[in-house]
Scaffold this active site. Structure first.
Site, mmCIF file in Angstrom:
data_model
loop_
_atom_site.group_PDB
_atom_site.id
_atom_site.type_symbol
_atom_site.label_atom_id
_atom_site.label_comp_id
_atom_site.label_asym_id
_atom_site.label_seq_id
_atom_site.Cartn_x
_atom_site.Cartn_y
_atom_site.Cartn_z
ATOM 1 N N PRO A 2 -0.082 -13.288 -11.088
ATOM 2 C CA PRO A 2 -1.341 -13.377 -11.833
ATOM 3 C C PRO A 2 -1.519 -14.779 -12.406
ATOM 4 O O PRO A 2 -0.631 -15.317 -13.055
ATOM 5 C CB PRO A 2 -1.158 -12.333 -12.945
ATOM 6 C CG PRO A 2 -0.149 -11.368 -12.396
ATOM 7 C CD PRO A 2 0.785 -12.213 -11.582
ATOM 8 N N GLU A 3 -2.689 -15.377 -12.139
ATOM 9 C CA GLU A 3 -2.982 -16.713 -12.631
ATOM 10 C C GLU A 3 -4.060 -16.619 -13.712
ATOM 11 O O GLU A 3 -4.395 -15.529 -14.169
ATOM 12 C CB GLU A 3 -3.427 -17.602 -11.466
ATOM 13 C CG GLU A 3 -2.389 -17.768 -10.366
ATOM 14 C CD GLU A 3 -1.184 -18.593 -10.808
ATOM 15 O OE1 GLU A 3 -1.248 -19.240 -11.879
ATOM 16 O OE2 GLU A 3 -0.172 -18.590 -10.085
#
Length: 271
Positions: A2-3
């Site tokens: 997840p960014e």
């Protein structure tokens, strides 16, 4: 992993609902990347004032203390009034009078860390090296150019490091560099001011679009309401090795940079 878009989408999916909640208790399962730093029972009775984001960290402000949450490589959060019994990959729960916040993390690279505040030495160690937020006024094009002039690494590696600007992870770095017409292997300090200006704008455009469509779901990402993202369906180069470029029809190429896959078009992106 997840960014920034995925973490921000997650924050938005539960921040309003948990703000003002009273903590009834907390539960910690198998050890995560870093220790919680406090007895879970000590969190009972505290109030959640709000949820912020810094880079890929979620910051849960309490009336006493602060919880830093990181989703690691494959983590996700759920927040609901009632959840089924915790499974083998559920490792933390914050139980409140408005619902249960649960961290699900099959690889256990995520973390929940309690600190006094952002001045706490542990918080400074985790957050102090982070660059500016790309979707704020602090992300200035000229300052970005001047900082890149001091970097001798390939531009994609500089973006992934997160020391100049946060949140431009592997997917979004590949996409922003394509949009700016820059080869990912170009040494950062070689970029001219006009090319940096295009990259600055491309970073904002790509991240903003990712937020609009709920982030990217490559394997199992979902927000705190269980909704997946759709940005991966419209990428220009990421994960499209061998497929025709959507602009010039040349085959999209793939290479390895720092143990990460990079995707680019050799025609549209100049060295």
């Amino acid at each position: 992993m997840p960014e920034l878009p995925e973490v921000e989408v997650t924050r938005r999916s539960f921040a309003d609902r948990i703000a003002g909640a009273r903590v009834l208790g907390a539960w910690l399962g198998k050890p995560l990347r870093w220790p919680l730093g406090v007895d879970p029972a000590a969190l009972a009775g505290r109030t959640v004032r709000g949820v912020r984001r810094r880079g890929k960290y979620l910051l849960l402000d309490l009336n006493e203390g602060l919880l830093l949450l990181h989703l690691g490589m494959s983590g996700s959060l759920q927040f609901a009034l009632d959840l089924p019994a915790a499974g083998p990959h559920d490792h933390f729960e914050l139980r409140t009078d408005r619902g249960v916040l649960r961290l699900h993390d099959p690889r256990r690279f995520g973390a929940v860390v309690h600190v006094r505040d952002e001045a706490d030495p542990v918080a400074r160690k985790l957050l102090g090296h982070l660059g500016v937020e790309p979707l704020t006024e602090a992300f200035d094009a000229e300052a970005f150019y001047q900082a890149l002039r001091q970097r001798q690494a390939p531009i994609k590696q500089v973006l992934l490091a997160g020391q100049l600007v946060v949140g431009v992870g592997n997917i979004y770095a590949s996409e922003a560099l394509f949009l700016a017409g820059i080869r990912p292997t170009v040494v950062a300090q070689r970029l001219s001011r006009p090319r940096v200006a295009r990259l600055h704008a491309a970073i904002r455009t790509v991240l903003s679009r990712a937020l609009e469509v709920g982030g990217s779901t490559l394997k199992d990402f979902s927000n705190a309401q269980g909704q997946t993202g759709y940005f991966q369906l419209e990428t220009m180069v990421y994960d499209r090795a061998g497929q025709p470029c959507r602009v010039c029809a040349s085959p999209v190429r793939q290479l390895r940079q720092g143990q990460r896959s990079t995707f680019y078009c050799s025609v549209c992106q100049r060295p």
